[in-house]
Write a protein that holds these residues in place. Structure first.
Motif, mmCIF file in Angstrom:
data_model
loop_
_atom_site.group_PDB
_atom_site.id
_atom_site.type_symbol
_atom_site.label_atom_id
_atom_site.label_comp_id
_atom_site.label_asym_id
_atom_site.label_seq_id
_atom_site.Cartn_x
_atom_site.Cartn_y
_atom_site.Cartn_z
ATOM 1 N N GLN A 82 38.712 38.131 28.913
ATOM 2 C CA GLN A 82 37.256 37.715 29.187
ATOM 3 C C GLN A 82 37.275 38.664 30.497
ATOM 4 O O GLN A 82 35.935 38.722 30.842
ATOM 5 C CB GLN A 82 37.207 36.483 29.741
ATOM 6 N N ILE A 83 37.742 39.041 31.825
ATOM 7 C CA ILE A 83 37.635 39.990 32.284
ATOM 8 C C ILE A 83 36.754 41.694 32.198
ATOM 9 O O ILE A 83 36.148 41.593 32.527
ATOM 10 C CB ILE A 83 38.970 40.202 32.654
ATOM 11 N N LEU A 84 37.355 41.625 31.098
ATOM 12 C CA LEU A 84 36.627 43.318 30.983
ATOM 13 C C LEU A 84 35.530 42.558 30.022
ATOM 14 O O LEU A 84 34.543 43.489 29.923
ATOM 15 C CB LEU A 84 37.884 43.243 29.309
ATOM 16 N N SER A 89 39.659 35.038 39.808
ATOM 17 C CA SER A 89 39.011 36.113 38.568
ATOM 18 C C SER A 89 37.826 34.758 38.067
ATOM 19 O O SER A 89 36.691 35.355 38.343
ATOM 20 C CB SER A 89 39.614 36.287 37.551
ATOM 21 N N SER A 90 38.140 34.658 38.367
ATOM 22 C CA SER A 90 37.007 32.772 37.971
ATOM 23 C C SER A 90 36.129 32.663 38.845
ATOM 24 O O SER A 90 34.883 32.036 38.792
ATOM 25 C CB SER A 90 37.044 31.962 37.740
ATOM 26 N N SER A 91 36.605 32.947 40.144
ATOM 27 C CA SER A 91 35.390 32.683 41.549
ATOM 28 C C SER A 91 34.280 34.130 41.306
ATOM 29 O O SER A 91 33.175 33.702 41.516
ATOM 30 C CB SER A 91 35.883 32.426 42.919
ATOM 31 N N VAL A 92 35.162 35.433 41.580
ATOM 32 C CA VAL A 92 34.315 36.165 41.548
ATOM 33 C C VAL A 92 32.800 36.283 40.332
ATOM 34 O O VAL A 92 31.912 36.797 40.306
ATOM 35 C CB VAL A 92 35.148 37.598 40.783
ATOM 36 N N VAL A 93 33.776 35.492 38.848
ATOM 37 C CA VAL A 93 32.585 35.583 37.938
ATOM 38 C C VAL A 93 32.049 34.396 38.634
ATOM 39 O O VAL A 93 30.615 34.798 37.883
ATOM 40 C CB VAL A 93 32.755 34.894 37.001
ATOM 41 N N LYS A 94 32.281 33.294 38.787
ATOM 42 C CA LYS A 94 31.162 32.128 39.433
ATOM 43 C C LYS A 94 30.213 33.282 40.674
ATOM 44 O O LYS A 94 29.048 33.303 40.157
ATOM 45 C CB LYS A 94 31.690 31.701 40.764
ATOM 46 N N ASN A 140 30.167 33.317 30.254
ATOM 47 C CA ASN A 140 31.471 34.054 31.167
ATOM 48 C C ASN A 140 32.632 33.016 31.730
ATOM 49 O O ASN A 140 33.158 33.108 32.063
ATOM 50 C CB ASN A 140 31.201 35.630 31.431
ATOM 51 N N TYR A 141 31.311 31.973 33.266
ATOM 52 C CA TYR A 141 31.609 31.474 33.646
ATOM 53 C C TYR A 141 32.923 30.622 33.556
ATOM 54 O O TYR A 141 33.737 30.165 33.784
ATOM 55 C CB TYR A 141 30.931 31.289 34.714
ATOM 56 N N ARG A 142 32.202 30.319 32.139
ATOM 57 C CA ARG A 142 32.838 28.862 31.265
ATOM 58 C C ARG A 142 33.491 29.093 30.848
ATOM 59 O O ARG A 142 34.393 28.567 30.892
ATOM 60 C CB ARG A 142 31.237 28.099 30.814
ATOM 61 N N LEU A 143 33.327 30.243 30.572
ATOM 62 C CA LEU A 143 35.121 30.623 29.498
ATOM 63 C C LEU A 143 36.803 31.051 30.637
ATOM 64 O O LEU A 143 37.780 30.303 30.656
ATOM 65 C CB LEU A 143 34.575 31.812 28.659
ATOM 66 N N ILE A 144 36.049 31.501 31.141
ATOM 67 C CA ILE A 144 37.466 32.232 32.225
ATOM 68 C C ILE A 144 37.452 30.701 32.879
ATOM 69 O O ILE A 144 39.024 31.055 33.413
ATOM 70 C CB ILE A 144 36.684 33.265 33.154
ATOM 71 N N SER A 145 36.969 29.783 33.513
ATOM 72 C CA SER A 145 37.377 28.734 33.953
ATOM 73 C C SER A 145 37.665 27.519 33.107
ATOM 74 O O SER A 145 39.292 26.609 33.602
ATOM 75 C CB SER A 145 36.734 28.120 34.591
ATOM 76 N N THR A 146 37.819 28.090 32.132
ATOM 77 C CA THR A 146 38.843 26.918 31.233
ATOM 78 C C THR A 146 40.293 27.808 30.584
ATOM 79 O O THR A 146 40.729 26.820 29.587
ATOM 80 C CB THR A 146 38.063 26.098 30.313
#
Lengths: 202, 166
Positions: free
Chosen positions: A111-113, A34-39, A95-101
């Motif tokens: 976070q995905i939502l 998911s974090s790579s998708v958000v990236k 979003n990216y920062r949050l999802i990767s930590t």
């Protein structure tokens, strides 16, 4: 080798000295995609912003400049658009920062939502904004052309509202297709990951 | 992907996580690097998991995949070997067992092992884990004879590191 035996003893003694990783954390690790998708959403949105603006910068014509000068509202709308899009890029970055930590599956789901929602609003903004300015520009352009030609034909007004509406819909539809193409797969990947996580999260 | 697969994976990984921790300890230096490698190994194990048939023990399979991941990553980064402090290890020994001389020796030993290359580390790891040569050869994909020869060379190398003049 005496030292090696000593090492072996110590090695086996320290077996249980490691901080244990929870099942929740392991789930999260294997859902890291998911974090790579958000990236990628972040990267693509920045690329899109830079490329589209770069394109309009190079394609600028004198006629268009004159047209914008005569209609200062277009300049204002453009500036508003820049500000809003910049805001979206900041949100994507957040979003990216949050999802990767993140540390738990529950937070990841949340976070995905949020990310999906932000992307949808981003697309909606582009459709509405693009549709409105596109239609406005088309109407004004047409009227100006008529005036310049001293034509007796009617200027575009309420009578032609159907034409205007169809025109706006077509523009919006095209923009929608464009974004569906770019962000559609990101969104579906996110929601797939989301349903998987949802099943785990008891 | 189905959830059952995930659940059994997570459960088994959690039970066997010390294997990964120990590999991380040998191949990394510092907490962050340890966590990174742990995560990377977890992801690789998960990717390989559908192919894990259960004809060997989970731990045996995990040794193989985890070591391969560590070796590959170690090669990618080609980190220059820096001397490592193995401070703060005293807590592994309790008061009664504490022995200054032994502790010093251990520190030197850990530092020496850290200087070995990726493959040598894998062998020494299996040795420390008390695996026999048959299991070492299966896990690392080399012949038993080769494993023995390599192990002897490593012992020689360690001796040389510990005692460069001897």
């Amino acid at each position: 080798m005496k030292e090696l035996d000593l090492l072996k003893k110590d090695w086996q003694r320290s077996e249980n000295s490691f901080e244990q990783v929870s099942a929740d954390a392991i789930y999260q690790m294997i859902h890291k995609k998911s974090s790579s998708v958000v990236k990628w959403i972040l990267i693509v949105s920045i690329l899109e912003f830079v490329l589209l603006n770069g394109l309009s910068f190079f394609l600028n014509s004198k006629e268009y400049d004159a047209f914008v000068l005569a209609h200062p509202i277009i300049k204002t709308i453009e500036i508003i658009n820049y500000v809003v899009i910049f805001g979206f890029i900041v949100l994507f970055f957040r979003n990216y920062r949050l999802i990767s930590t993140l540390t738990s599956a529950k937070e990841l789901i949340k976070q995905i939502l949020t990310t999906r929602k932000v992307v949808k609003f981003y697309i909606l903004w582009n459709i509405v904004f693009g549709g409105l300015t596109g239609t406005y520009t088309a109407i004004e352009g047409f009227n100006e052309g008529q005036k310049a030609a001293n034509s007796q034909a009617e200027l575009l007004d309420s009578e032609n509202i159907l034409v205007i509406l169809i025109f706006a819909l077509i523009i919006m539809g095209l923009i929608w297709c464009f974004y569906k193409l770019i962000y559609g797969s990101f969104l579906s990947r996110l929601s797939k990951n989301y349903t998987e996580l949802k099943k785990i999260d008891l | 992907m189905n959830t059952q697969l995930e659940q059994s994976f997570v459960q088994q990984l959690q039970e066997n996580q010390n294997i990964i921790h120990k590999i991380c300890r040998l191949y990394t230096n510092g907490d962050d690097a340890h966590k990174d490698l742990f995560q990377e190994i977890t992801i690789q194990l998960w990717k390989a998991y559908p192919k894990f048939r259960g004809d060997s023990k989970f731990s045996t399979w995990a040794y193989r995949v985890a070591l391969n991941t560590a070796i590959t990553l170690y090669r990618k980064t080609k980190r220059s070997i820096n001397t490592v402090e193995f401070e703060g290890r005293q807590h592994f020994l309790n008061e009664v067992e504490y022995n200054y001389e032994e502790e010093e020796q251990l520190k030197l030993m850990y530092a020496a092992v850290y200087q070995l290359n990726d493959i040598e580390k894998a062998l020494i790891f299996m040795y420390l884990e008390d695996k026999d040569y048959q299991e070492i050869s299966e896990t690392l994909g080399i012949s038993e004879v080769n494993a023995r020869v390599k192990m002897n060379r490593i012992k020689g190398k360690l001796k040389k590191i510990l005692n460069p003049l001897g």
